[in-house]
Enzyme design. Sequence first.
Site, PDB file in Angstrom:
ATOM      1  N   ASP A  67       0.677  -1.160   0.007  1.00  0.00           N
ATOM      2  CA  ASP A  67       0.103   0.019  -0.051  1.00  0.00           C
ATOM      3  C   ASP A  67       0.951   1.417  -0.115  1.00  0.00           C
ATOM      4  O   ASP A  67       1.934   1.192   0.256  1.00  0.00           O
ATOM      5  CB  ASP A  67      -0.935   0.010   1.184  1.00  0.00           C
ATOM      6  CG  ASP A  67      -0.420  -0.162   2.545  1.00  0.00           C
ATOM      7  OD1 ASP A  67       1.096  -0.101   2.681  1.00  0.00           O
ATOM      8  OD2 ASP A  67      -0.923  -0.329   3.621  1.00  0.00           O
ATOM      9  N   ASN A 136      -7.898  -0.454  13.666  1.00  0.00           N
ATOM     10  CA  ASN A 136      -9.437  -0.667  13.203  1.00  0.00           C
ATOM     11  C   ASN A 136      -9.649  -1.757  12.442  1.00  0.00           C
ATOM     12  O   ASN A 136     -10.812  -1.910  11.774  1.00  0.00           O
ATOM     13  CB  ASN A 136      -9.875   0.670  12.483  1.00  0.00           C
ATOM     14  CG  ASN A 136      -8.948   0.746  11.140  1.00  0.00           C
ATOM     15  OD1 ASN A 136      -8.303  -0.080  10.870  1.00  0.00           O
ATOM     16  ND2 ASN A 136      -9.478   1.763  10.381  1.00  0.00           N
TER      17      ASN A 136
END
Length: 246
Positions: A67, A136
């Site tokens: 990423d 998260n």
Amino acid sequence: MEIRIYKDYEILSQSTADEIIETVKKNPTATLCLASGDTPRLAYSMTAKAALANSIDFSRCTFVALDEWMGIAPDNEGSCQYFLRHYLFDHLDIPESNLHFFNALSSDARDECKKMNDAIQQKGGIDLMIVGIGMNGHVGFNEPGQSFQQYAHVVDLDETSKVVGQKYFRETTQLSKGLTLGLQHMLEAKKVLLIASGLKKAGIIKKTIEDEVGPNIPATSIRTHINGYVMLDEDAASHLAGRSDR
Ligand code: GLP
């Protein structure tokens, strides 16, 4: 999916490095996808050290970065590209053409995603994928709520990722979007290691392992992978059922 628990961060990192080394020894033309972040840092340093000490040839391997922060230049120390080069690629003799990163400064982000998808497809998929987990439950930048069926794509970052992501940068940095491989890449990879370390990850690891599999916690997708391993140190594993009373 299998859970492996290691005594501490150092042993977790050594086992992760061993997996990288073994993959390359068995298949010198392997395709590896690597996350950046605090968690794999020591594993990559150990990999570089072992590769040099044992003359392991990485020159025919292909590496794909998992990423990148959109708009962040590769010479910024907080970028994923900088991290991977600094801790691993700069120490190994890998031709530049075998390294694939998202160009976060591109004016055509969709084209960047297509290039990553094509590079992976041309290599016949990912042999070993190493991912971390966000606070998260994100994997790469696959944020909560996103489909498991996506390949590379552009993401609006979750508030948690924007705030937690500041830790990688020297100064406060505007973070709004990310470029990431999709969870479908992870599900199709031949082997996946999700690594997590420290008490701060214990809560999200418990949810990842014990909550229902679904997009609310992207990391739960690894539970559907037949060759997926969740590799934890004792602290990250400490809230799992059966271990919290230890
Ligand atoms: C970051 C990255 C992920 C990384 C995760 C965990 O924001 N997008 O690729 O795996 O969050 O990072 P860390 O290992 O620093 O906790």
